[in-house]
Design an enzyme around this catalytic site. Structure first.
Site, PDB file in Angstrom:
ATOM      1  N   VAL A 103       4.812   1.205   0.763  1.00  0.00           N
ATOM      2  CA  VAL A 103       5.296  -0.209   1.812  1.00  0.00           C
ATOM      3  C   VAL A 103       5.017  -1.383   0.620  1.00  0.00           C
ATOM      4  CG1 VAL A 103       4.472  -1.571   3.834  1.00  0.00           C
ATOM      5  CG2 VAL A 103       4.002   1.009   3.755  1.00  0.00           C
ATOM      6  N   LYS A 126       9.310  -0.441   4.217  1.00  0.00           N
ATOM      7  CA  LYS A 126       8.667   1.068   4.047  1.00  0.00           C
ATOM      8  C   LYS A 126       9.794   1.844   3.435  1.00  0.00           C
ATOM      9  CE  LYS A 126       5.654   4.522   5.824  1.00  0.00           C
ATOM     10  NZ  LYS A 126       4.392   4.473   6.653  1.00  0.00           N
ATOM     11  N   GLY A 186       0.890  -1.093  -0.071  1.00  0.00           N
ATOM     12  CA  GLY A 186       0.003   0.115  -0.039  1.00  0.00           C
ATOM     13  C   GLY A 186       0.835   1.359  -0.045  1.00  0.00           C
ATOM     14  N   ARG A 187       0.252   2.448  -0.120  1.00  0.00           N
ATOM     15  CA  ARG A 187       0.907   3.594  -0.092  1.00  0.00           C
ATOM     16  C   ARG A 187       0.096   4.829   0.678  1.00  0.00           C
ATOM     17  NH1 ARG A 187       2.721   5.061  -5.689  1.00  0.00           N
ATOM     18  NH2 ARG A 187       3.332   2.785  -5.804  1.00  0.00           N
ATOM     19  N   GLY A 188       0.944   5.751   1.232  1.00  0.00           N
ATOM     20  CA  GLY A 188       0.323   6.819   1.475  1.00  0.00           C
ATOM     21  C   GLY A 188       0.806   8.076   1.104  1.00  0.00           C
ATOM     22  N   GLY A 189       0.899   9.229   1.853  1.00  0.00           N
ATOM     23  CA  GLY A 189       1.129  10.392   1.256  1.00  0.00           C
ATOM     24  C   GLY A 189       2.812  10.669   1.148  1.00  0.00           C
ATOM     25  N   MET A 190       3.485   9.580   1.870  1.00  0.00           N
ATOM     26  CA  MET A 190       4.748  10.005   1.829  1.00  0.00           C
ATOM     27  C   MET A 190       6.039   9.020   1.814  1.00  0.00           C
ATOM     28  SD  MET A 190       5.342  11.196   5.773  1.00  0.00           S
ATOM     29  CE  MET A 190       5.276   9.965   7.066  1.00  0.00           C
ATOM     30  N   ASP A 237       0.673  11.053  15.073  1.00  0.00           N
ATOM     31  CA  ASP A 237      -0.222  10.701  13.503  1.00  0.00           C
ATOM     32  C   ASP A 237      -1.077   9.522  13.927  1.00  0.00           C
ATOM     33  OD1 ASP A 237      -1.197  11.432  11.054  1.00  0.00           O
ATOM     34  OD2 ASP A 237       0.624  10.369  10.079  1.00  0.00           O
TER      35      ASP A 237
END
Ligand SMILES: Nc1ncnc2c1ncn2[C@@H]1O[C@H](COP(=O)(O)OP(=O)(O)OP(=O)(O)O)[C@@H](O)[C@H]1O
Ligand SMILES: [Mg+2]
Length: 329
Positions: A40, A55, A33-37, A149
């Site tokens: 993974v 990550k 998956g991926r997030g804003g920064m 966070d």
């Protein structure tokens, strides 16, 4: 994830190219998956021949000195915390200008995915998840580490051990938020920051933060697990930041009829604008919440939450001799 890769030069787009490649001591097997920064990946630790979650942080973060320093410091602290509800970090480092973290691979899904799929959870289940996250946060706070966070995307929900513990929850991503960096810079609000649904008022105004900002964010997450929606919903980011700072949160019982009104006061306290008005610890908050949900009496809440064990009542006050190890509220 909406807008996750916008204006960064993430390893994004290279993901298919990375599969099969070795990064530090890890062979990339596939994207999780991926997030804003960050992105993974599932990867194989070559030395120990085991699966890990790898990550890779956006290269532009590696160029940010504040972030690098905090990354180095906080990965070390996070790796030192041995806690059943914190994802164990195996290694953190830098290779070819990319910061990376190797950690335990947690099969399952994150709480974001769970909420998107199931909506509001049964209160007993919400309580079970909350108490695990709360114990992880309090353990971190005891090491002077503030998460900063806490949000559903950073709460991983794996299968539990037995009927009494249907899910095992892990908290991840200590100190990895860009919020404090970008919120003080304000130019990138809404670009980079990711979700603002869980951010504490003192983070928004750039005041120093301590564990109580995590109490606030946890309360936002708990609000959402109980109702299906976060406490504040506004049309744009600025209005949302304003609401966190100045607007009273709606009572949870108004968002989900059937929840006992006693829970309203508990959430209101955990979501207080001033940190000193909140619960002193996350576990104190969750214990009060579970007691309030318990007192709710028969009705939809009890019926929906009938599976699983009864949540315990609030813990007793610590004895005098133990006071020094409890944080002052
Ligand atoms: N240790 C892990 N094991 C298995 N999956 C993981 C692990 N760590 C993260 N993931 C998955 O990878 C996804 C992407 O994580 P990432 O932290 O990059 O994004 P995020 O937390 O959703 O957003 P943000 O970048 O704003 O923190 C997560 O949502 C989670 O599902
Ligand atoms: Mg994350």
């Amino acid at each position: 994830m909406a807008g996750a890769t916008r204006d960064t030069d993430l390893p994004a787009g290279r993901e298919s190219g990375l599969v099969g490649k070795q990064i530090a001591g890890y062979v990339v097997q596939g994207e999780i998956g991926r997030g804003g920064m960050a992105v993974v990946y599932r990867a194989r630790d070559v030395r120990l021949d085991r699966t890990v979650a790898l990550k890779l942080l956006a290269p532009e973060l590696a160029r940010n000195d504040t972030f690098r320093k905090r990354f180095a410091h906080e990965s070390r602290v996070a790796a030192a915390i041995d806690h059943p509800h914190i994802v164990p970090v195996f290694e953190a480092g830098e290779t070819e200008g990319v910061l990376y973290i190797a950690m335990r691979y947690v099969p399952g899904q994150d709480l974001r995915a769970l909420l998107d799929r199931e909506g509001a959870l049964a209160p007993v289940k919400a309580g079970r998840i909350a108490v695990q996250v709360a114990s992880a946060l309090d353990a971190a706070h005891a090491h002077d580490l503030v998460h900063r966070d806490v949000k559903p995307g950073n709460i991983l929900v794996a299968e539990g051990t037995d009927r009494d513990h249907p899910e095992h929850v892990y908290l991840t991503d200590f100190g990895l938020t860009k919020k404090s960096l970008s919120l003080t810079g304000l130019t990138t609000v809404g670009q980079f920051v990711g979700t603002l649904d869980y951010v504490a008022p003192e983070q928004i105004s750039g005041r120093p933060v301590d564990g109580r900002c995590d109490v606030y964010s946890l309360a936002c997450v708990v609000f959402e697990t109980l109702t299906g929606v976060p406490p504040f919903r506004r049309d744009d980011d600025m209005a949302l930041l304003w609401a966190h700072q100045y607007d009273p949160p709606p009572p949870v019982s108004s968002e989900r009829p059937g929840l006992p009104e006693a829970a309203d006061g508990v959430l209101a306290k955990a979501l207080a604008k001033a940190p000193e008005e909140r619960y002193g610890t996350c576990l104190e908050f969750v214990a009060a919440l579970r007691a309030a949900l318990e007192r709710g009496g028969p009705g939809p809440v009890r019926r929906e939450g009938a599976e699983g064990p009864e949540p315990p009542a609030a813990p007793p006050k610590p004895p005098k001799w133990a006071v020094p190890v409890f944080r002052e509220p």
